[in-house]
Design a protein around this motif. Structure first.
Motif, PDB file in Angstrom:
ATOM      1  N   LEU A   1       0.802  -1.219   0.000  1.00  0.00           N
ATOM      2  CA  LEU A   1       0.000   0.000   0.000  1.00  0.00           C
ATOM      3  C   LEU A   1       0.833   1.268   0.000  1.00  0.00           C
ATOM      4  O   LEU A   1       0.330   2.330  -0.334  1.00  0.00           O
ATOM      5  CB  LEU A   1      -0.918   0.016   1.229  1.00  0.00           C
ATOM      6  N   SER A   2       2.082   1.164   0.416  1.00  0.00           N
ATOM      7  CA  SER A   2       2.929   2.356   0.483  1.00  0.00           C
ATOM      8  C   SER A   2       4.377   1.968   0.244  1.00  0.00           C
ATOM      9  O   SER A   2       4.776   0.826   0.430  1.00  0.00           O
ATOM     10  CB  SER A   2       2.784   3.048   1.838  1.00  0.00           C
ATOM     11  N   VAL A   3       5.144   2.968  -0.185  1.00  0.00           N
ATOM     12  CA  VAL A   3       6.560   2.759  -0.454  1.00  0.00           C
ATOM     13  C   VAL A   3       7.314   4.016  -0.033  1.00  0.00           C
ATOM     14  O   VAL A   3       6.774   5.128  -0.090  1.00  0.00           O
ATOM     15  CB  VAL A   3       6.790   2.431  -1.948  1.00  0.00           C
ATOM     16  N   ALA A   4       8.553   3.825   0.444  1.00  0.00           N
ATOM     17  CA  ALA A   4       9.378   4.958   0.862  1.00  0.00           C
ATOM     18  C   ALA A   4      10.846   4.625   0.632  1.00  0.00           C
ATOM     19  O   ALA A   4      11.231   3.454   0.575  1.00  0.00           O
ATOM     20  CB  ALA A   4       9.147   5.272   2.338  1.00  0.00           C
ATOM     21  N   VAL A   5      11.650   5.670   0.498  1.00  0.00           N
ATOM     22  CA  VAL A   5      13.101   5.541   0.371  1.00  0.00           C
ATOM     23  C   VAL A   5      13.705   6.319   1.534  1.00  0.00           C
ATOM     24  O   VAL A   5      13.258   7.433   1.846  1.00  0.00           O
ATOM     25  CB  VAL A   5      13.591   6.109  -0.976  1.00  0.00           C
ATOM     26  N   SER A   6      14.714   5.740   2.193  1.00  0.00           N
ATOM     27  CA  SER A   6      15.350   6.418   3.322  1.00  0.00           C
ATOM     28  C   SER A   6      16.050   7.689   2.854  1.00  0.00           C
ATOM     29  O   SER A   6      16.403   7.835   1.674  1.00  0.00           O
ATOM     30  CB  SER A   6      16.340   5.483   4.022  1.00  0.00           C
ATOM     31  N   ASN A   7      16.270   8.618   3.789  1.00  0.00           N
ATOM     32  CA  ASN A   7      16.905   9.898   3.453  1.00  0.00           C
ATOM     33  C   ASN A   7      18.289   9.728   2.836  1.00  0.00           C
ATOM     34  O   ASN A   7      18.680  10.505   1.971  1.00  0.00           O
ATOM     35  CB  ASN A   7      17.004  10.787   4.691  1.00  0.00           C
ATOM     36  N   ASN A   8      19.028   8.706   3.276  1.00  0.00           N
ATOM     37  CA  ASN A   8      20.363   8.478   2.728  1.00  0.00           C
ATOM     38  C   ASN A   8      20.331   7.613   1.458  1.00  0.00           C
ATOM     39  O   ASN A   8      21.369   7.282   0.912  1.00  0.00           O
ATOM     40  CB  ASN A   8      21.287   7.854   3.774  1.00  0.00           C
ATOM     41  N   ARG A   9      19.123   7.248   1.027  1.00  0.00           N
ATOM     42  CA  ARG A   9      18.892   6.465  -0.200  1.00  0.00           C
ATOM     43  C   ARG A   9      19.558   5.092  -0.178  1.00  0.00           C
ATOM     44  O   ARG A   9      19.895   4.535  -1.195  1.00  0.00           O
ATOM     45  CB  ARG A   9      19.334   7.253  -1.426  1.00  0.00           C
ATOM     46  N   LYS A  10      19.684   4.512   1.015  1.00  0.00           N
ATOM     47  CA  LYS A  10      20.270   3.175   1.141  1.00  0.00           C
ATOM     48  C   LYS A  10      19.223   2.093   1.333  1.00  0.00           C
ATOM     49  O   LYS A  10      19.507   0.921   1.136  1.00  0.00           O
ATOM     50  CB  LYS A  10      21.274   3.144   2.292  1.00  0.00           C
ATOM     51  N   LEU A  11      17.991   2.466   1.736  1.00  0.00           N
ATOM     52  CA  LEU A  11      16.934   1.495   1.991  1.00  0.00           C
ATOM     53  C   LEU A  11      15.661   1.865   1.254  1.00  0.00           C
ATOM     54  O   LEU A  11      15.335   3.037   1.111  1.00  0.00           O
ATOM     55  CB  LEU A  11      16.611   1.428   3.488  1.00  0.00           C
ATOM     56  N   ILE A  12      14.948   0.822   0.830  1.00  0.00           N
ATOM     57  CA  ILE A  12      13.610   0.961   0.274  1.00  0.00           C
ATOM     58  C   ILE A  12      12.678   0.215   1.213  1.00  0.00           C
ATOM     59  O   ILE A  12      13.001  -0.893   1.657  1.00  0.00           O
ATOM     60  CB  ILE A  12      13.530   0.351  -1.137  1.00  0.00           C
ATOM     61  N   ALA A  13      11.532   0.795   1.539  1.00  0.00           N
ATOM     62  CA  ALA A  13      10.556   0.145   2.419  1.00  0.00           C
ATOM     63  C   ALA A  13       9.200   0.095   1.731  1.00  0.00           C
ATOM     64  O   ALA A  13       8.799   1.046   1.062  1.00  0.00           O
ATOM     65  CB  ALA A  13      10.445   0.904   3.731  1.00  0.00           C
ATOM     66  N   GLY A  14       8.527  -1.038   1.882  1.00  0.00           N
ATOM     67  CA  GLY A  14       7.173  -1.189   1.362  1.00  0.00           C
ATOM     68  C   GLY A  14       6.270  -1.741   2.446  1.00  0.00           C
ATOM     69  O   GLY A  14       6.616  -2.735   3.093  1.00  0.00           O
ATOM     70  N   GLY A  15       5.130  -1.093   2.671  1.00  0.00           N
ATOM     71  CA  GLY A  15       4.181  -1.538   3.691  1.00  0.00           C
ATOM     72  C   GLY A  15       2.975  -2.194   3.052  1.00  0.00           C
ATOM     73  O   GLY A  15       2.482  -1.732   2.023  1.00  0.00           O
ATOM     74  N   ASN A  16       2.488  -3.289   3.648  1.00  0.00           N
ATOM     75  CA  ASN A  16       1.378  -4.032   3.044  1.00  0.00           C
ATOM     76  C   ASN A  16       0.103  -3.984   3.881  1.00  0.00           C
ATOM     77  O   ASN A  16       0.037  -3.332   4.913  1.00  0.00           O
ATOM     78  CB  ASN A  16       1.793  -5.482   2.741  1.00  0.00           C
ATOM     79  N   GLU A  17      -0.897  -4.716   3.407  1.00  0.00           N
ATOM     80  CA  GLU A  17      -2.222  -4.747   4.032  1.00  0.00           C
ATOM     81  C   GLU A  17      -2.233  -5.419   5.399  1.00  0.00           C
ATOM     82  O   GLU A  17      -3.105  -5.153   6.210  1.00  0.00           O
ATOM     83  CB  GLU A  17      -3.208  -5.485   3.125  1.00  0.00           C
ATOM     84  N   ARG A  18      -1.281  -6.335   5.644  1.00  0.00           N
ATOM     85  CA  ARG A  18      -1.259  -7.092   6.898  1.00  0.00           C
ATOM     86  C   ARG A  18      -0.448  -6.420   7.994  1.00  0.00           C
ATOM     87  O   ARG A  18      -0.208  -7.018   9.039  1.00  0.00           O
ATOM     88  CB  ARG A  18      -0.690  -8.485   6.648  1.00  0.00           C
ATOM     89  N   GLY A  19       0.036  -5.208   7.767  1.00  0.00           N
ATOM     90  CA  GLY A  19       0.826  -4.523   8.784  1.00  0.00           C
ATOM     91  C   GLY A  19       2.288  -4.907   8.775  1.00  0.00           C
ATOM     92  O   GLY A  19       2.964  -4.771   9.788  1.00  0.00           O
ATOM     93  N   GLU A  20       2.796  -5.378   7.653  1.00  0.00           N
ATOM     94  CA  GLU A  20       4.199  -5.754   7.530  1.00  0.00           C
ATOM     95  C   GLU A  20       4.944  -4.707   6.703  1.00  0.00           C
ATOM     96  O   GLU A  20       4.389  -4.121   5.781  1.00  0.00           O
ATOM     97  CB  GLU A  20       4.339  -7.106   6.841  1.00  0.00           C
ATOM     98  N   VAL A  21       6.216  -4.491   7.052  1.00  0.00           N
ATOM     99  CA  VAL A  21       7.075  -3.587   6.303  1.00  0.00           C
ATOM    100  C   VAL A  21       8.273  -4.390   5.815  1.00  0.00           C
ATOM    101  O   VAL A  21       9.004  -4.972   6.611  1.00  0.00           O
ATOM    102  CB  VAL A  21       7.561  -2.402   7.171  1.00  0.00           C
TER     103      VAL A  21
END
Length: 89
Positions: free
Chosen positions: A48-68
């Motif tokens: 449902l959502s996606v983000a990139v860390s400020n230092n651009r070293k990590l990508i995060a994706g959050g799903n419907e079940r509450g997992e990142v």
């Protein structure tokens, strides 16, 4: 298209962005046209959502079940999935 979310796009660099596909997959899109689109493996549910860390070293994706799910932004390898949140992320 795009998933029903308010955070479906994040810039990884000047030439790459991370986005959610219509199917809820996290993809990296190369804007120069050389490599096209790469789907990241590891998010088991509809993201449902996606983000990139400020230092651009990590990508995060959050799903419907509450997992990142976290990926390395250079190798695109899955690092880990964080669980235990209640509701969609």
């Amino acid at each position: 298209g795009g998933a029903p979310t308010n955070q479906y796009l994040a810039f990884l660099s000047d030439t790459e962005l991370v986005a959610l596909s219509d199917a809820g997959d996290v993809v990296v899109i190369t804007l120069t046209g050389s490599a096209g689109v790469r789907q990241l493996e590891g998010c088991d549910e509809f993201c449902l959502s996606v983000a990139v860390s400020n230092n651009r070293k990590l990508i995060a994706g959050g799903n419907e079940r509450g997992e990142v799910t976290l990926w390395d932004a250079e190798t695109f390898e899955e690092l880990r999935t964080l669980r235990g949140l209640d509701g969609p992320v």
